[in-house]
Design a protein around this motif. Sequence first.
Motif, mmCIF file in Angstrom:
data_model
loop_
_atom_site.group_PDB
_atom_site.id
_atom_site.type_symbol
_atom_site.label_atom_id
_atom_site.label_comp_id
_atom_site.label_asym_id
_atom_site.label_seq_id
_atom_site.Cartn_x
_atom_site.Cartn_y
_atom_site.Cartn_z
ATOM 1 N N GLU A 25 0.840 -1.210 0.000
ATOM 2 C CA GLU A 25 0.000 0.000 0.000
ATOM 3 C C GLU A 25 0.873 1.257 0.000
ATOM 4 N N LYS A 26 1.893 1.256 0.836
ATOM 5 C CA LYS A 26 2.786 2.407 0.917
ATOM 6 C C LYS A 26 3.501 2.651 -0.409
ATOM 7 N N LYS A 27 3.992 1.589 -1.028
ATOM 8 C CA LYS A 27 4.716 1.701 -2.300
ATOM 9 C C LYS A 27 3.799 2.210 -3.414
ATOM 10 N N ASN A 29 1.086 4.015 -3.063
ATOM 11 C CA ASN A 29 0.770 5.419 -2.798
ATOM 12 C C ASN A 29 1.949 6.332 -3.119
ATOM 13 N N GLU A 30 3.167 5.860 -2.886
ATOM 14 C CA GLU A 30 4.350 6.645 -3.241
ATOM 15 C C GLU A 30 4.452 6.823 -4.754
ATOM 16 N N ARG A 31 4.241 5.728 -5.473
ATOM 17 C CA ARG A 31 4.383 5.770 -6.936
ATOM 18 C C ARG A 31 3.293 6.580 -7.625
ATOM 19 N N THR A 32 2.117 6.633 -7.028
ATOM 20 C CA THR A 32 1.015 7.372 -7.644
ATOM 21 C C THR A 32 0.842 8.752 -7.025
ATOM 22 N N GLY A 33 1.719 9.099 -6.114
ATOM 23 C CA GLY A 33 1.616 10.398 -5.458
ATOM 24 C C GLY A 33 0.372 10.518 -4.592
ATOM 25 N N GLY A 34 -0.160 9.410 -4.140
ATOM 26 C CA GLY A 34 -1.348 9.405 -3.297
ATOM 27 C C GLY A 34 -2.639 9.654 -4.057
ATOM 28 N N GLU A 37 -5.146 6.900 -3.269
ATOM 29 C CA GLU A 37 -5.013 6.420 -1.902
ATOM 30 C C GLU A 37 -6.309 5.801 -1.371
#
Length: 67
Positions: A25-27, A29-34, A37
């Motif tokens: 989930e964290k990865k 969200n990082e790759r899509t800029g949230g 989310e």
Amino acid sequence: MGIFDKFKSNRAAQDKAKKASDAAEKKINERTGGKYENHVDTGQRHVEDQLGMSRDQDRGRDRPDQP
């Protein structure tokens, strides 16, 4: 007894799966800029519920259900 029945009764496997799920989930969200989310969180929650990994209760969170 299926593979998921064994998983539901194995607390150590559930904890390991939660850590992997949180990392994914964290990865994402990082790759899509949230940007996605809410969608990622909803999907993660749905999968964890299906596997019997009630994440909100285990982590002491009280989140309202999303529409």
